[in-house]
Design an enzyme around this catalytic site. Structure first.
Site, mmCIF file in Angstrom:
data_model
loop_
_atom_site.group_PDB
_atom_site.id
_atom_site.type_symbol
_atom_site.label_atom_id
_atom_site.label_comp_id
_atom_site.label_asym_id
_atom_site.label_seq_id
_atom_site.Cartn_x
_atom_site.Cartn_y
_atom_site.Cartn_z
ATOM 1 N N ARG A 1 0.823 -1.210 0.000
ATOM 2 C CA ARG A 1 0.000 0.000 0.000
ATOM 3 C C ARG A 1 0.860 1.264 0.000
ATOM 4 N NH1 ARG A 1 -3.730 2.616 4.381
ATOM 5 N NH2 ARG A 1 -5.246 3.705 3.079
ATOM 6 N N HIS B 1 0.614 4.290 -2.737
ATOM 7 C CA HIS B 1 0.355 5.674 -2.340
ATOM 8 C C HIS B 1 1.520 6.584 -2.723
ATOM 9 C CE1 HIS B 1 -3.272 5.584 0.513
ATOM 10 N NE2 HIS B 1 -3.274 4.440 -0.154
ATOM 11 N N HIS C 1 -5.219 -5.723 -2.467
ATOM 12 C CA HIS C 1 -6.066 -5.787 -1.271
ATOM 13 C C HIS C 1 -6.178 -7.201 -0.716
ATOM 14 C CE1 HIS C 1 -8.317 -1.792 -2.332
ATOM 15 N NE2 HIS C 1 -7.089 -1.611 -1.870
ATOM 16 N N ASN D 1 -3.622 9.557 4.085
ATOM 17 C CA ASN D 1 -2.465 8.707 4.352
ATOM 18 C C ASN D 1 -2.265 8.364 5.824
ATOM 19 O OD1 ASN D 1 -1.583 8.296 1.725
ATOM 20 N ND2 ASN D 1 -0.288 10.122 1.700
#
Length: 329
Positions: A67, A71, A201, A99
């Site tokens: 992740r 990001h 995910h 975040n």
């Protein structure tokens, strides 16, 4: 829309992909797999060792690192700007509200790998934090049973990191297919790439606030499996700690696999932006294909994450190599 017509969203996404194609090609040319061969030839083994140690201590490291890489790349490119800490004079990317849910284990993975690399005299301050994050992401995926792949290297670390730069750059958990497709196209990624990367995910965690709206009320989201909705209500009661997070893949939570797509077929997509990939007939065939074939998914995922790793690469005077990944220098 008549037969053979093209929706405005699809047309815009296609145009964005064409505009970005030349840029992506240029970035790919700047990156190379053996970039550190002359200055730190053992860098990949060093990073892999540090990541393996962290993984053995905390399996959460997998989802946290994947992740973090996503990001990072989607905001100002893959330049480790998301790792930078805020100062009295600057609020960095990591402190944008979006975040704040990034798990500390992802940051710690990068910090540990950087320390391991810099412990080797010939490698000290020769390897960028951006490349370390890219390698660490590959390594946690492999440790969780996912595909291993060659990582292109040669990124420099970004020279800035601001919370305001994050706004509008990351998908919301309520995004529909058109919104997801458009956002990914803005980064040179196709809808197929988007579906493949969404499967990250499978090792992820989600805070209750990001999905409970689908499970609450007299009529939960009809796309959500009814038994799963009831389970979510038990895990996330009204008075739950807002920091509470649950595994997004309830079948094989620690494995990087194609179970994500099988879950979507069964209405077990935790976020609306996950389940829409199956409920929307335009993306459902891809979900079905990858639920059936892990090999096909792995191949698509490697292609997609390699393309993502080329977003906004900094070279020359656009960046540097930070001595401390959390401090701009």
């Amino acid at each position: 829309m008549g037969a053979g017509g093209v929706s405005p969203t699809a047309a815009a996404a296609a145009a964005a992909l064409l505009v970005l194609a030349a840029s992506a090609t240029a970035c790919a040319a700047q990156l190379q797999r053996d970039y550190y061969a002359d200055v730190c030839p053992g860098v990949e083994d060093i990073v892999r060792g540090a990541v393996a140690t962290k993984f053995q201590e905390t399996p959460v490291t997998v989802g946290a690192t994947v992740r973090l890489f996503f990001h990072d790349c989607f905001v100002e490119g893959c330049d480790a700007s998301v790792v930078v800490a805020s100062t009295e004079d600057n609020t960095a990317e990591k402190d944008n509200p979006v975040n704040l849910s990034l798990a500390g284990d992802g940051f710690d993975t990068v910090i540990r790998a950087k320390a391991a690399v810099d412990a080797v005299p010939e490698c000290r301050n020769r390897v960028s934090c951006a490349d370390i994050l890219a390698m660490a992401t590959r390594d946690v995926i492999a440790l969780a049973g996912g595909p291993s792949y060659a990582v292109e290297l040669g990124r420099l670390d970004g020279l800035s990191s601001t919370a305001s730069s994050v706004d509008g750059k990351l998908p919301a958990p309520s995004s529909d297919l058109d919104q997801l497709t458009t956002l990914f196209a803005a980064n040179g990624l196709s809808q197929t790439d988007m579906i493949a990367l969404s499967a990250g995910h499978t090792v992820g965690f989600a805070h209750c606030s990001t999905f409970m709206g689908r499970a609450l009320g007299p009529t939960p989201d009809p796309a959500l499996n009814a038994s799963f909705a009831a389970q979510l209500q038990e895990w996330c009661p009204p008075d739950v700690d807002p920091r509470m997070a649950v595994t997004m893949d309830v079948v094989t939570p620690r494995a990087f696999d194609n179970q994500y797509f099988k879950n979507l077929q069964d209405g077990l997509g935790m976020l609306a932006s996950d389940q829409v990939l199956y409920s929307d007939p335009r993306s459902r065939p891809t979900v079905d294909a990858w639920a059936e074939s892990s090999d096909a998914f792995n191949e698509a995922f490697v292609e997609a994450i390699t393309k993502m790793g080329r977003i906004g690469v900094k070279t020359g005077d656009q960046g540097n190599i930070r001595c401390d990944c959390a401090v701009l220098g």
